[in-house]
Design a protein around this motif. Structure first.
Motif, PDB file in Angstrom:
ATOM      1  N   ALA A  90       0.981  -1.323   0.074  1.00 42.90           N
ATOM      2  CA  ALA A  90      -0.539  -0.303   0.062  1.00 42.90           C
ATOM      3  C   ALA A  90       0.886   1.122  -0.368  1.00 42.90           C
ATOM      4  O   ALA A  90       0.477   2.272  -1.026  1.00 42.90           O
ATOM      5  N   VAL A  91       2.462   0.918   0.367  1.00 41.64           N
ATOM      6  CA  VAL A  91       2.547   2.079   0.571  1.00 41.64           C
ATOM      7  C   VAL A  91       2.988   2.692  -1.138  1.00 41.64           C
ATOM      8  O   VAL A  91       3.463   3.742  -1.448  1.00 41.64           O
ATOM      9  N   ASP A  92       3.495   2.033  -1.403  1.00 39.67           N
ATOM     10  CA  ASP A  92       3.618   2.051  -2.904  1.00 39.67           C
ATOM     11  C   ASP A  92       1.917   2.993  -4.102  1.00 39.67           C
ATOM     12  O   ASP A  92       2.237   4.062  -4.301  1.00 39.67           O
ATOM     13  N   ASN A  93       1.230   2.698  -3.310  1.00 39.95           N
ATOM     14  CA  ASN A  93      -0.205   3.609  -3.544  1.00 39.95           C
ATOM     15  C   ASN A  93      -0.150   4.691  -2.895  1.00 39.95           C
ATOM     16  O   ASN A  93      -0.409   5.478  -4.099  1.00 39.95           O
ATOM     17  N   VAL A  94       0.699   5.000  -2.523  1.00 38.78           N
ATOM     18  CA  VAL A  94       0.844   6.202  -1.684  1.00 38.78           C
ATOM     19  C   VAL A  94       1.469   6.966  -2.513  1.00 38.78           C
ATOM     20  O   VAL A  94       1.538   8.509  -3.448  1.00 38.78           O
ATOM     21  N   PHE A  95       2.766   6.390  -2.749  1.00 38.17           N
ATOM     22  CA  PHE A  95       3.505   7.228  -4.114  1.00 38.17           C
ATOM     23  C   PHE A  95       3.117   7.584  -5.606  1.00 38.17           C
ATOM     24  O   PHE A  95       3.031   8.901  -5.598  1.00 38.17           O
ATOM     25  N   ILE A  96       2.003   6.749  -5.829  1.00 34.99           N
ATOM     26  CA  ILE A  96       0.833   6.725  -7.377  1.00 34.99           C
ATOM     27  C   ILE A  96      -0.276   8.100  -7.352  1.00 34.99           C
ATOM     28  O   ILE A  96      -0.098   8.574  -7.720  1.00 34.99           O
ATOM     29  N   PHE A  97      -0.889   8.101  -5.437  1.00 36.16           N
ATOM     30  CA  PHE A  97      -1.528   8.977  -5.336  1.00 36.16           C
ATOM     31  C   PHE A  97      -0.844  10.094  -5.447  1.00 36.16           C
ATOM     32  O   PHE A  97      -1.842  11.147  -5.530  1.00 36.16           O
ATOM     33  N   LEU A  98       0.126  10.588  -4.846  1.00 40.18           N
ATOM     34  CA  LEU A  98       0.894  11.970  -4.994  1.00 40.18           C
ATOM     35  C   LEU A  98       0.877  12.081  -5.994  1.00 40.18           C
ATOM     36  O   LEU A  98       0.577  13.249  -6.827  1.00 40.18           O
ATOM     37  N   LEU A  99       1.355  11.448  -7.091  1.00 38.72           N
ATOM     38  CA  LEU A  99       1.936  11.586  -8.824  1.00 38.72           C
ATOM     39  C   LEU A  99       0.261  12.118  -9.167  1.00 38.72           C
ATOM     40  O   LEU A  99       0.612  13.423  -9.779  1.00 38.72           O
ATOM     41  N   ILE A 100      -0.636  11.654  -8.976  1.00 39.62           N
ATOM     42  CA  ILE A 100      -1.578  12.106  -9.442  1.00 39.62           C
ATOM     43  C   ILE A 100      -2.480  13.209  -8.974  1.00 39.62           C
ATOM     44  O   ILE A 100      -3.034  14.273  -9.814  1.00 39.62           O
ATOM     45  N   PHE A 101      -2.198  13.448  -7.545  1.00 41.60           N
ATOM     46  CA  PHE A 101      -3.210  14.442  -6.563  1.00 41.60           C
ATOM     47  C   PHE A 101      -2.352  15.982  -7.225  1.00 41.60           C
ATOM     48  O   PHE A 101      -2.105  16.788  -7.477  1.00 41.60           O
ATOM     49  N   SER A 102      -0.723  15.447  -7.458  1.00 41.90           N
ATOM     50  CA  SER A 102       0.118  16.514  -7.926  1.00 41.90           C
ATOM     51  C   SER A 102      -0.160  17.295  -9.597  1.00 41.90           C
ATOM     52  O   SER A 102      -0.568  18.059 -10.007  1.00 41.90           O
ATOM     53  N   TYR A 103      -0.146  15.704 -10.366  1.00 41.95           N
ATOM     54  CA  TYR A 103      -0.865  16.123 -11.722  1.00 41.95           C
ATOM     55  C   TYR A 103      -2.575  16.869 -12.139  1.00 41.95           C
ATOM     56  O   TYR A 103      -2.237  18.286 -12.634  1.00 41.95           O
ATOM     57  N   PHE A 104      -3.336  17.090 -11.002  1.00 41.27           N
ATOM     58  CA  PHE A 104      -3.979  17.347 -11.617  1.00 41.27           C
ATOM     59  C   PHE A 104      -3.981  18.977 -10.429  1.00 41.27           C
ATOM     60  O   PHE A 104      -5.242  19.274 -10.029  1.00 41.27           O
ATOM     61  N   ALA A 105      -3.462  18.868  -9.507  1.00 43.55           N
ATOM     62  CA  ALA A 105      -2.901  20.539  -8.234  1.00 43.55           C
ATOM     63  C   ALA A 105      -4.692  20.175  -7.285  1.00 43.55           C
ATOM     64  O   ALA A 105      -5.681  21.091  -7.545  1.00 43.55           O
ATOM     65  N   LEU A 106      -4.498  19.149  -7.011  1.00 39.14           N
ATOM     66  CA  LEU A 106      -6.141  18.915  -6.432  1.00 39.14           C
ATOM     67  C   LEU A 106      -5.574  19.278  -4.744  1.00 39.14           C
ATOM     68  O   LEU A 106      -4.926  19.199  -4.348  1.00 39.14           O
ATOM     69  N   PRO A 107      -6.459  20.385  -4.593  1.00 40.50           N
ATOM     70  CA  PRO A 107      -6.510  20.752  -3.032  1.00 40.50           C
ATOM     71  C   PRO A 107      -6.728  19.657  -2.085  1.00 40.50           C
ATOM     72  O   PRO A 107      -7.221  19.037  -1.935  1.00 40.50           O
ATOM     73  N   VAL A 108      -6.401  19.388  -0.874  1.00 38.28           N
ATOM     74  CA  VAL A 108      -6.127  19.211   0.595  1.00 38.28           C
ATOM     75  C   VAL A 108      -7.070  18.711   0.784  1.00 38.28           C
ATOM     76  O   VAL A 108      -7.491  17.409   0.318  1.00 38.28           O
ATOM     77  N   HIS A 109      -8.294  19.599   0.722  1.00 38.82           N
ATOM     78  CA  HIS A 109      -9.435  19.190   1.575  1.00 38.82           C
ATOM     79  C   HIS A 109     -10.597  17.992   0.492  1.00 38.82           C
ATOM     80  O   HIS A 109     -11.212  17.175   0.839  1.00 38.82           O
ATOM     81  N   LEU A 110     -10.333  18.739  -0.356  1.00 37.61           N
ATOM     82  CA  LEU A 110     -10.312  17.365  -1.407  1.00 37.61           C
ATOM     83  C   LEU A 110      -9.940  16.305  -2.458  1.00 37.61           C
ATOM     84  O   LEU A 110     -10.852  15.265  -2.405  1.00 37.61           O
ATOM     85  N   GLN A 111      -8.819  15.740  -1.996  1.00 37.38           N
ATOM     86  CA  GLN A 111      -7.671  14.553  -1.405  1.00 37.38           C
ATOM     87  C   GLN A 111      -8.452  13.235  -0.662  1.00 37.38           C
ATOM     88  O   GLN A 111      -8.538  12.863  -0.749  1.00 37.38           O
ATOM     89  N   ARG A 112      -9.344  14.265   0.940  1.00 39.20           N
ATOM     90  CA  ARG A 112      -9.636  13.762   1.927  1.00 39.20           C
ATOM     91  C   ARG A 112     -10.718  13.160   1.391  1.00 39.20           C
ATOM     92  O   ARG A 112     -10.834  11.938   1.578  1.00 39.20           O
ATOM     93  N   ARG A 113     -11.856  13.544   0.611  1.00 37.43           N
ATOM     94  CA  ARG A 113     -13.634  12.890   0.081  1.00 37.43           C
ATOM     95  C   ARG A 113     -12.943  11.537  -1.135  1.00 37.43           C
ATOM     96  O   ARG A 113     -13.244  11.284  -1.161  1.00 37.43           O
ATOM     97  N   VAL A 114     -11.667  11.999  -1.966  1.00 37.58           N
ATOM     98  CA  VAL A 114     -11.247  11.417  -3.019  1.00 37.58           C
ATOM     99  C   VAL A 114     -11.137   9.930  -3.197  1.00 37.58           C
ATOM    100  O   VAL A 114     -11.188   8.868  -2.541  1.00 37.58           O
ATOM    101  N   LEU A 115     -10.069  10.381  -1.688  1.00 38.65           N
ATOM    102  CA  LEU A 115      -9.656   9.047  -0.934  1.00 38.65           C
ATOM    103  C   LEU A 115     -10.490   7.973   0.032  1.00 38.65           C
ATOM    104  O   LEU A 115     -10.378   6.648  -0.463  1.00 38.65           O
TER     105      LEU A 115
END
Length: 318
Positions: A90-115
């Motif tokens: 699952a730690v590898d998932n974290v790296f991919i999530f970072l890539l996705i959120f960074s690419y789409f410039a997703l605000p932090v409070h929306l990251q919580r909901r998507v996750l």
């Protein structure tokens, strides 16, 4: 499909998952746009770990009373080994999530909901995949060799790609989605769809959710066969898997700021996959005890984390 699960174990598992998800959704609603601090993420990670630990205790207690302490010890070790394998991958998932959120410039409070929606989708998806996998193994024993070969191949590919920087710039799926789904340019709060010029369109948040769910599909294809290499009991595979991913959201916010310090972790995960795949290929020749598997996995992770932190210290020190 044979399983050691009793009505008590099924009931405790289902109740704990429902309550945990309800608490997570309630917490998300109450916090609004407030960010997630490292301390909060750490505390929640400890809560999820304690929940998994408590279920492991219940598992041992119930089985020791119905099947005897020897089998209870064996199955409980399998549960914790499966949990550790899933948690590690699952730690590898974290790296991919970072890539996705960074690419789409997703605000932090929306990251919580998507996750949170991502975890909910992952629970449903993995339950389906695990029961299908359990049925396949029960009907076709030879499929274990297919799983083993797949894990070895995946581990080798992960090792080869560990030094590469992933990117979404040339992702074929992203291009296809943008060309076939009407899309707004900006986020609109927590909405996945909005009305724009009389037409219903998706927001970028919907794209993010798709990629989060797809990333979990990719990792489930690795992690589920890996746990079946440890135990053939679908209940143990299911519970160890679900308890591990329920803490994925807290793990993300805990590791997001320090992910670059674990640059060598993918090499360790690659070795673990090769080890588990090899174990599966040799299952009719050599029976590797669950305790040995657990010790090997812990050793590999410890060495990898130590070398990663040492490399980071040398980099910043220089």
């Amino acid at each position: 499909m044979e399983t050691i699960a009793t009505p008590l174990l099924w009931g405790a598992f289902a109740l704990s998952v429902v309550v945990a998800l309800w608490v997570d959704f309630a917490g998300l609603k109450s916090r609004g746009k407030e960010g997630v601090t490292f301390r909060s993420a750490l505390n929640w990670s400890l809560v999820w770990f304690t929940l998994a630990l408590a279920f492991g205790g219940l598992l041992w207690w119930e089985l020791s009373g119905t099947l005897g302490s020897e089998l209870a010890n064996e199955r409980t070790l399998e549960y914790f080994t499966g949990y550790l394998v899933e948690k590690s991958l699952a730690v590898d998932n974290v790296f991919i999530f970072l890539l996705i959120f960074s690419y789409f410039a997703l605000p932090v409070h929306l990251q919580r909901r998507v996750l949170l929606y991502g975890v909910l989708g992952a629970i449903i998806l993995r339950a389906i995949m695990i029961f299908i996998g359990g049925w396949l193994i029960a009907e076709f024993h030879w499929i274990l060799y297919v799983f083993g070969a797949f894990l070895v191949l995946t581990g080798v590919k992960m090792w080869q790609a560990a030094h590469e920087e992933p990117s979404l710039e040339d992702n074929a799926l992203l291009k296809w989605l943008k060309n076939h789904i009407p899309m707004s340019k900006d986020y609109d709060g927590e909405k996945f769809f909005i009305w724009e010029n009389g037409k219903r369109v998706a927001t970028p948040l919907f794209l993010v959710l798709i990629f989060v769910e797809l990333s979990d599909v990719m990792f489930a294809v690795d992690s589920i066969p890996a746990i079946f290499a440890i135990t053939s009991d679908p209940f143990i595979v299911l519970t160890s898997n679900i308890y591990a991913i329920m803490g994925l959201r807290a793990m993300y916010f805990m590791l997001a700021g320090v992910a670059d310090r674990f640059s060598l972790l993918n090499y360790g995960l690659a070795v673990i996959l090769v080890f588990i795949g090899t174990k599966m290929l040799l299952l009719d020749v050599v029976k590797v005890p669950a305790l040995v598997s657990l010790a090997v996995i812990v050793t590999i992770l410890t060495i990898t984390v130590y070398l990663s932190l040492r490399k980071t210290q040398k980099t910043f020190g220089s």
